[in-house]
Design an enzyme around this catalytic site. Structure first.
Site: not given
Ligand code: IVH
Length: 669
Positions: A34, A36-38, A83-84, A114, A116, A118, A137, A175, A227, A315, A409, A412, A427, A432
């Site tokens: 780190d 050296e990077y700095d 979305s998926l 992959e 997913k 969150d 999005r 994401e 992704y 899911k 409490c 205490c 509290c 405490c």
């Molecule tokens: S592919 C056409 N890959 O999950 C949709 N989505 O409803 C292509 N998400 O809002 C999405 N990890 O943001 C894809 N490895 C992944 C993901 C991913 C998270 C989210 C994405 C989307 C929601 C799917």
């Protein structure tokens, strides 16, 4: 160095920094320290300072900059961000595979699988290899331009490290997420400031991306996984997997757990594996994503209005179980919140035994009508502590008992209070035991008493050894006590004592802030210190005296009054006083023209906004209050004044028109 030489060196440094960023953030294989990077970054900064005309927006020094925005502009997604489809069961995934094969007229697809992540979906646009725009999005068709916020994420390269033609102008999607540890840190900070907490890392991510000031975003350690691609010429790439690997090569952060699976059974197997492993990640995932690998096949399958037919989200099932609630106990958090906790008949939920669950607060118990003896459904969600989802009413026997919130409490024994504005009981005893470490950390931290050497680890030791039972005790530590501690040499002991001694010189408002009175942040502490001048005066202040001060209000006033009504707190304050900590404002050298005078403003002024007038008064030593009382010295009356004007006349308070106000503030002769 000539400009020409500087230009060369700057470009060389940028290349090098870019390269090390990739090793660090994308490949997890740094090859320099780190430090050296700095040094590289420092050298670049120095040269850019010397030759500011050579600064470009994609320079690694230009991540955080710019003024806060008023609002985000809207961006249209050329390729909609769909979305998926979600499923929860292996059988539904098998059905998905059947649909895919049917769509492909029995051709056998390969799948990528992959994690997913969150978090929050975003699109990053690169032009000629340079990051030019990032958007959320939104509704899938239009999102917010959050480029400045995204630039603060260090794993987003400002320039791609590739010469591949098809990657120069590309829109990638991914994401943004907040690592678990960061989420917890952020919530602790929020709690300290008395702000509402984020429910989970995803909400915290969304909230962070919506901040208008990139400097604030930079303080939250957001991260990203890419992704896929949105709009782009696919060029030589034939598969999704290949593309991901090329994106990684180009310096984009792609999750390392992407796996290519020959058939759907292997894909399901891989999903099941991660269901068990998910808790070992330092970020949240809510499932897996299975995608057809070949672009040609993806195109043949196409998409519906909402989602592609070539991908599905698997899911993870909610981690729930039902069990008996044996008892409700209270637990004091590090910040003084007193929360009810359910003690359960131990039950197994996805691999771990659960015997406690949070009930959040008293209102929640009422709302869900949870009674002692009930059978309840519990869930181990994204959060660390499991929660009670609901009662199973069919299991009621009639012997269940309602919960009554105790008023003391559990740690205490002191009184607990509930703010009007809040659901939590608290509290407020600064000694405490449950909150002690937190209180002392806050007291000593940089913005407060700034005691060098008294960080988290030191506080931990001092409290555990019983040397400090409240922050007053800090001032009575002896060198011999410290020398008895493990790994404490003469020099560090002396440094700590010096730091403590030095903190006695801190101005009163810093002390006031350090006390950790709820809702009293540094800004309010300044106002209170200025207005009351001493701890003694503040202690004697009535609710109304504080509540009517402009910018403070009733909730803060109540909290201050409660703080001083707590006898345990007074004992600690006495220790500070005896030690010689500054408990009053130093006398101002220069008398300020409006000092000690309280103003109320009503109506519209011609020359000032309300805020400007307030600032002017405060800058001249005066105070501004929001309502007229006997203590008001002047009421400034503009156009169309309100009831304060009538009140002022009633109380015979001196009334100033704008002209007179200008004179008294020296703005007009
Ligand atoms: S592919 C056409 N890959 O999950 C949709 N989505 O409803 C292509 N998400 O809002 C999405 N990890 O943001 C894809 N490895 C992944 C993901 C991913 C998270 C989210 C994405 C989307 C929601 C799917």
């Amino acid at each position: 160095m000539t400009k020409e030489e500087a230009k060369k060196r700057i470009e060389k440094l940028r290349q090098e920094i870019l390269y090390h960023n990739k090793l660090y953030y994308v490949l997890n294989q740094p090859v320099i320290s780190d430090y050296e990077y700095d040094q590289l970054v420092k050298e670049l900064e120095k040269l850019e300072k010397q030759f500011p005309e050579l600064i470009t927006p994609d320079s690694p020094t230009q991540r955080v900059g710019g003024e806060p925005l008023i609002e985000f502009t809207t961006v249209e997604h050329k390729v909609p961000m769909l979305s998926l489809d979600n499923t929860y069961a292996d059988s539904a995934v098998l059905e998905f595979d059947e649909r895919v094969r049917k769509g492909l007229r029995s051709e056998k697809p390969e799948y990528t699988v992959e994690l997913k992540i969150d978090g929050v979906a975003i699109a990053l646009l690169y032009e000629n290899g340079v990051f030019v725009r990032g958007a959320t999005r939104g509704d899938g068709y239009k999102g917010d331009d959050v480029t400045l916020n995204l630039r603060t994420i260090r794993s987003i390269p400002l320039r791609l490290t590739t010469t591949k033609k098809e990657l120069q102008n590309i829109e990638v999607r991914g994401e943004v997420y907040l690592p678990r540890a960061e989420f917890e840190r952020l919530n602790e900070e929020k709690e300290r400031e008395g702000e509402p907490l984020f429910a989970n890392p995803r909400n915290a991510t969304a909230g962070s991306l919506k901040l208008l000031d990139p400097k604030l975003v930079a303080q939250r350690k957001l991260n990203i996984f890419i992704y896929g691609v949105g709009e782009s010429p696919r060029g030589e790439f034939k598969t999704h997997y290949e593309t991901l690997m090329a994106l990684k090569e180009a310096g984009l952060r792609v999750n390392e757990s992407v796996k290519l699976c020959k058939d759907i059974e292997l894909a399901i197997e891989y999903c099941n594996l991660w269901e068990k492993e998910r808790d070992n990640l330092d970020y949240e995932i809510d499932g897996m994503v299975i995608k057809v690998n070949l672009f040609a096949q993806q195109e043949r399958l196409g998409h519906t209005q909402k989602s592609p037919r070539w991908a599905i989200a698997y899911k993870f099932p909610a981690r729930q179980a039902s069990t008996k609630l044996k008892e409700i106990i209270l637990q004091v958090g590090r910040t003084g919140t007193v929360n009810p906790v359910a003690i359960l008949e131990p039950v197994e939920v996805s691999g771990s035994t659960i015997s406690r669950a949070t009930l959040h607060n008293e209102d929640e118990i009422r709302r869900k009508d949870i009674r002692i003896g009930d059978t309840v459904l519990i869930e181990k969600g994204g959060e660390v502590i499991p929660k009670v989802v609901r009662v199973v009413p069919e299991k009621r026997t009639g012997k269940e008992k309602n919960f009554v919130m105790p008023k003391t409490c559990p740690s205490c024994g002191g009184p607990i209070k509930r703010d009007e504005s809040e659901v939590a009981w608290r509290c407020e005893n600064i000694a405490c035991p449950a909150q002690l470490k937190r209180r002392i950390e806050h007291f000593a931290f940089r913005g407060a008493m700034d005691i060098e050497g008294l960080g988290t680890a030191m506080v931990e030791v001092l409290v555990d050894k019983g040397l400090v039972k409240d922050y007053g005790d800090i001032y009575y530590l002896k060198k011999s006590d410290l020398l008895n501690l493990e790994r404490m040499g003469d020099k560090s002991a002396q440094n700590l004592l010096d730091g403590i001694e030095k903190s006695k010189q801190n101005p009163f408002y810093r002390v006031l802030f350090a006390l950790g009175i709820r809702h009293v942040g540094i800004h309010a502490a300044r106002i209170l210190a200025e207005r009351f001048g001493s701890l003694k005066a503040l202690k004697e202040a009535k609710f109304e005296d504080i509540a009517t001060i402009y910018g403070l209000g009733g909730i803060l006033a109540q909290s201050v009054v409660d703080f001083f009504a707590n006898k345990r707190n007074l004992a600690v304050l006495e220790k500070l006083e005896r030690a010689g900590v500054q408990l009053s404002e130093e006398k101002k050298v220069k008398a300020q023209p409006l000092s000690g005078k309280t103003f109320v403003i009503t109506g519209t002024l011609e020359n000032f906004t309300r805020e400007q007038a307030q600032e002017l008064i405060i800058s001249l030593g005066g105070n501004v209050s929001s309502s007229v009382s006997q203590k008001t010295n002047f009421v400034v009356v503009g156009k169309e004044p309100g009831s304060k004007y009538t009140k002022a006349k009633e109380l015979r308070v001196k009334i100033l028109n704008e002209e007179e106000f200008l004179k008294i503030t020296g703005k007009k002769k």
